[in-house]
Structures are given as structure tokens and as C-alpha cells.
Design a protein around this motif. Structure first.
Motif, PDB file in Angstrom:
ATOM      1  N   HIS A 201       0.820  -1.208   0.000  1.00  9.28           N
ATOM      2  CA  HIS A 201       0.000   0.000   0.000  1.00  9.28           C
ATOM      3  C   HIS A 201       0.857   1.262   0.000  1.00  9.28           C
ATOM      4  O   HIS A 201       0.534   2.232   0.676  1.00  9.28           O
ATOM      5  N   ARG A 202       1.933   1.260  -0.726  1.00 17.82           N
ATOM      6  CA  ARG A 202       2.854   2.401  -0.743  1.00 17.82           C
ATOM      7  C   ARG A 202       2.690   3.293  -1.969  1.00 17.82           C
ATOM      8  O   ARG A 202       3.523   4.142  -2.229  1.00 17.82           O
ATOM      9  N   ALA A 203       1.641   3.111  -2.717  1.00 15.36           N
ATOM     10  CA  ALA A 203       1.457   3.845  -3.971  1.00 15.36           C
ATOM     11  C   ALA A 203       1.439   5.357  -3.758  1.00 15.36           C
ATOM     12  O   ALA A 203       2.062   6.099  -4.524  1.00 15.36           O
ATOM     13  N   GLU A 204       0.752   5.829  -2.751  1.00 13.11           N
ATOM     14  CA  GLU A 204       0.653   7.284  -2.534  1.00 13.11           C
ATOM     15  C   GLU A 204       2.020   7.880  -2.221  1.00 13.11           C
ATOM     16  O   GLU A 204       2.392   8.921  -2.759  1.00 13.11           O
ATOM     17  N   ARG A 205       2.777   7.237  -1.374  1.00 12.71           N
ATOM     18  CA  ARG A 205       4.113   7.736  -1.000  1.00 12.71           C
ATOM     19  C   ARG A 205       5.061   7.706  -2.196  1.00 12.71           C
ATOM     20  O   ARG A 205       5.777   8.671  -2.458  1.00 12.71           O
ATOM     21  N   VAL A 206       5.051   6.609  -2.961  1.00 12.72           N
ATOM     22  CA  VAL A 206       5.913   6.511  -4.152  1.00 12.72           C
ATOM     23  C   VAL A 206       5.515   7.572  -5.168  1.00 12.72           C
ATOM     24  O   VAL A 206       6.376   8.260  -5.734  1.00 12.72           O
ATOM     25  N   SER A 207       4.230   7.754  -5.389  1.00 12.14           N
ATOM     26  CA  SER A 207       3.755   8.775  -6.333  1.00 12.14           C
ATOM     27  C   SER A 207       4.199  10.162  -5.909  1.00 12.14           C
ATOM     28  O   SER A 207       4.607  10.977  -6.740  1.00 12.14           O
ATOM     29  N   GLN A 208       4.116  10.439  -4.624  1.00 13.68           N
ATOM     30  CA  GLN A 208       4.522  11.746  -4.102  1.00 13.68           C
ATOM     31  C   GLN A 208       6.008  12.001  -4.376  1.00 13.68           C
ATOM     32  O   GLN A 208       6.384  13.078  -4.826  1.00 13.68           O
ATOM     33  N   VAL A 209       6.848  11.016  -4.129  1.00 15.65           N
ATOM     34  CA  VAL A 209       8.285  11.166  -4.373  1.00 15.65           C
ATOM     35  C   VAL A 209       8.553  11.355  -5.863  1.00 15.65           C
ATOM     36  O   VAL A 209       9.329  12.234  -6.259  1.00 15.65           O
ATOM     37  N   LEU A 210       7.891  10.573  -6.710  1.00 10.18           N
ATOM     38  CA  LEU A 210       8.103  10.678  -8.154  1.00 10.18           C
ATOM     39  C   LEU A 210       7.617  12.010  -8.718  1.00 10.18           C
ATOM     40  O   LEU A 210       8.247  12.579  -9.602  1.00 10.18           O
ATOM     41  N   ARG A 211       6.501  12.523  -8.185  1.00  9.20           N
ATOM     42  CA  ARG A 211       5.995  13.826  -8.648  1.00  9.20           C
ATOM     43  C   ARG A 211       6.994  14.937  -8.370  1.00  9.20           C
ATOM     44  O   ARG A 211       7.060  15.914  -9.106  1.00  9.20           O
ATOM     45  N   GLY A 212       7.794  14.782  -7.332  1.00  8.81           N
ATOM     46  CA  GLY A 212       8.787  15.795  -7.001  1.00  8.81           C
ATOM     47  C   GLY A 212      10.119  15.615  -7.704  1.00  8.81           C
ATOM     48  O   GLY A 212      11.007  16.460  -7.583  1.00  8.81           O
ATOM     49  N   HIS A 213      10.280  14.546  -8.462  1.00  9.29           N
ATOM     50  CA  HIS A 213      11.549  14.273  -9.136  1.00  9.29           C
ATOM     51  C   HIS A 213      11.655  15.108 -10.414  1.00  9.29           C
ATOM     52  O   HIS A 213      10.755  15.084 -11.245  1.00  9.29           O
ATOM     53  N   PRO A 214      12.751  15.846 -10.604  1.00 13.21           N
ATOM     54  CA  PRO A 214      12.855  16.742 -11.757  1.00 13.21           C
ATOM     55  C   PRO A 214      12.909  16.039 -13.114  1.00 13.21           C
ATOM     56  O   PRO A 214      12.598  16.663 -14.133  1.00 13.21           O
ATOM     57  N   ASN A 215      13.259  14.776 -13.164  1.00 15.46           N
ATOM     58  CA  ASN A 215      13.342  14.073 -14.443  1.00 15.46           C
ATOM     59  C   ASN A 215      12.073  13.306 -14.788  1.00 15.46           C
ATOM     60  O   ASN A 215      11.985  12.714 -15.851  1.00 15.46           O
ATOM     61  N   VAL A 216      11.091  13.330 -13.913  1.00 18.52           N
ATOM     62  CA  VAL A 216       9.800  12.700 -14.181  1.00 18.52           C
ATOM     63  C   VAL A 216       8.874  13.789 -14.710  1.00 18.52           C
ATOM     64  O   VAL A 216       8.500  14.698 -13.990  1.00 18.52           O
ATOM     65  N   VAL A 217       8.520  13.686 -15.999  1.00 18.82           N
ATOM     66  CA  VAL A 217       7.702  14.731 -16.613  1.00 18.82           C
ATOM     67  C   VAL A 217       6.219  14.379 -16.653  1.00 18.82           C
ATOM     68  O   VAL A 217       5.385  15.254 -16.838  1.00 18.82           O
ATOM     69  N   ALA A 218       5.888  13.101 -16.478  1.00 19.19           N
ATOM     70  CA  ALA A 218       4.486  12.680 -16.408  1.00 19.19           C
ATOM     71  C   ALA A 218       4.423  11.383 -15.610  1.00 19.19           C
ATOM     72  O   ALA A 218       5.364  10.581 -15.640  1.00 19.19           O
ATOM     73  N   LEU A 219       3.332  11.214 -14.911  1.00 19.79           N
ATOM     74  CA  LEU A 219       3.145  10.029 -14.086  1.00 19.79           C
ATOM     75  C   LEU A 219       1.702   9.564 -14.264  1.00 19.79           C
ATOM     76  O   LEU A 219       0.765  10.352 -14.114  1.00 19.79           O
ATOM     77  N   HIS A 220       1.530   8.286 -14.600  1.00 23.47           N
ATOM     78  CA  HIS A 220       0.198   7.748 -14.886  1.00 23.47           C
ATOM     79  C   HIS A 220      -0.049   6.496 -14.049  1.00 23.47           C
ATOM     80  O   HIS A 220       0.814   5.621 -13.990  1.00 23.47           O
ATOM     81  N   SER A 221      -1.220   6.416 -13.418  1.00 20.23           N
ATOM     82  CA  SER A 221      -1.607   5.154 -12.794  1.00 20.23           C
ATOM     83  C   SER A 221      -2.202   4.284 -13.891  1.00 20.23           C
ATOM     84  O   SER A 221      -2.697   4.788 -14.904  1.00 20.23           O
ATOM     85  N   THR A 222      -2.135   2.984 -13.698  1.00 18.13           N
ATOM     86  CA  THR A 222      -2.602   2.074 -14.731  1.00 18.13           C
ATOM     87  C   THR A 222      -3.105   0.787 -14.095  1.00 18.13           C
ATOM     88  O   THR A 222      -2.997   0.602 -12.887  1.00 18.13           O
ATOM     89  N   ASN A 223      -3.646  -0.090 -14.915  1.00 15.55           N
ATOM     90  CA  ASN A 223      -4.071  -1.398 -14.411  1.00 15.55           C
ATOM     91  C   ASN A 223      -3.106  -2.450 -14.940  1.00 15.55           C
ATOM     92  O   ASN A 223      -2.193  -2.144 -15.680  1.00 15.55           O
ATOM     93  N   GLY A 224      -3.304  -3.685 -14.542  1.00 15.15           N
ATOM     94  CA  GLY A 224      -2.449  -4.749 -15.039  1.00 15.15           C
ATOM     95  C   GLY A 224      -1.230  -4.960 -14.161  1.00 15.15           C
ATOM     96  O   GLY A 224      -1.226  -4.646 -12.977  1.00 15.15           O
ATOM     97  N   ARG A 225      -0.185  -5.479 -14.742  1.00 17.46           N
ATOM     98  CA  ARG A 225       1.028  -5.848 -14.009  1.00 17.46           C
ATOM     99  C   ARG A 225       1.686  -4.647 -13.343  1.00 17.46           C
ATOM    100  O   ARG A 225       2.211  -4.748 -12.248  1.00 17.46           O
TER     101      ARG A 225
END
Length: 140
Positions: free
Chosen positions: A74-98
């Protein structure tokens, strides 16, 4: 939203700098109709802004990639928060599947890209990643 609005949006997506008169001619409606529809679409939040597209060679970040990310528990929110603040991540998408997330990455060089990959893989809560470098773009 009706067919004229959808056609108008399609024309603006192709080139948002087309004069209103030209849009009116293409849509076969009055200039004032186009102006009013654009204003309505902006005011109701359907159109949230306009942007510039650059040819790939003009961008500073020449290395582009998509990273598929699997998250532990259940760490999705924390990981997303860190990635949103990363300067080299220009877009972040949640998805289904693997994969739980898809991140669009940019870097100036392969060496910088390697550092970005290593830094992201060290984020607590990320259990697995798979990255594909984007070689060319066929449609924007």
C-alpha cells in the motif's frame, strides 16, 4: 459539448494559433460563434491552456523513456509523491495490469539517464521496474 465543439477542439489541438476567422471557415460557422465557443470551453475548464510543441532536437532533455513501476503493498501514494517531485519525471500515470505506475522520464545524456534510473529504483516501496527508451515519435 456537441460536434462543433469537438471539431473545434480537434482543430485547436492541431494548431492553437489558427486565426478565429480560419476556424470559422473550416467549421462553417460565424466568427463570433467560434469566439463564444472558445470562451465557453475555457470558462468551463474544458480547455485549460495552450502549449508549444518542439521538435525533439530542440529540447534540452534528449533522452526520453517510459518506466513501468511495480509498487509494494500500500505504498502507492508515498511513491507517487516522491516521483511527482523528481525533476526528471515529466508525467506520471496510474494504470491497471502488471504495472502500478507509468513514468515518463527525460534526461540530458545517457550518463544522467543512468543516474535517474538508479535513483528511482532506490525509492522505498518500488519493487520492480522496466524501462524503455523512446527512439522516435510518430504523432504528437
Amino acid at each position: 459539448m456537441d460536434d462543433i465543439d469537438r471539431q473545434l477542439i480537434a482543430l485547436l489541438r492541431d494548431d492553437a494559433r489558427v486565426p478565429v476567422v480560419a476556424l470559422a471557415q473550416k467549421l462553417r460557422v460565424a466568427r463570433a460563434t467560434v469566439q463564444n465557443r472558445i470562451a465557453k470551453l475555457e470558462n468551463d475548464g474544458t480547455i485549460v491552456g495552450y502549449t508549444v510543441r518542439l521538435k525533439p532536437e530542440a529540447e534540452a532533455h534528449r533522452i526520453r523513456a517510459i518506466m513501468s513501476i511495480e509498487i509494494e503493498g500500500h505504498r502507492a501514494e508515498r511513491v507517487s509523491q516522491v516521483l511527482r517531485g523528481h525533476p526528471n519525471v515529466v508525467a506520471l500515470h496510474s494504470t491497471n495490469g502488471r504495472w502500478d505506475l507509468m513514468a515518463e522520464l527525460r534526461a540530458d545524456s545517457l550518463e544522467a539517464f543512468d543516474k535517474v534510473l538508479n535513483a528511482i529504483r532506490q525509492i522505498e516501496g518500488i519493487s520492480s521496474t522496466e524501462t524503455s527508451i523512446l527512439l522516435s515519435t510518430h504523432k504528437l
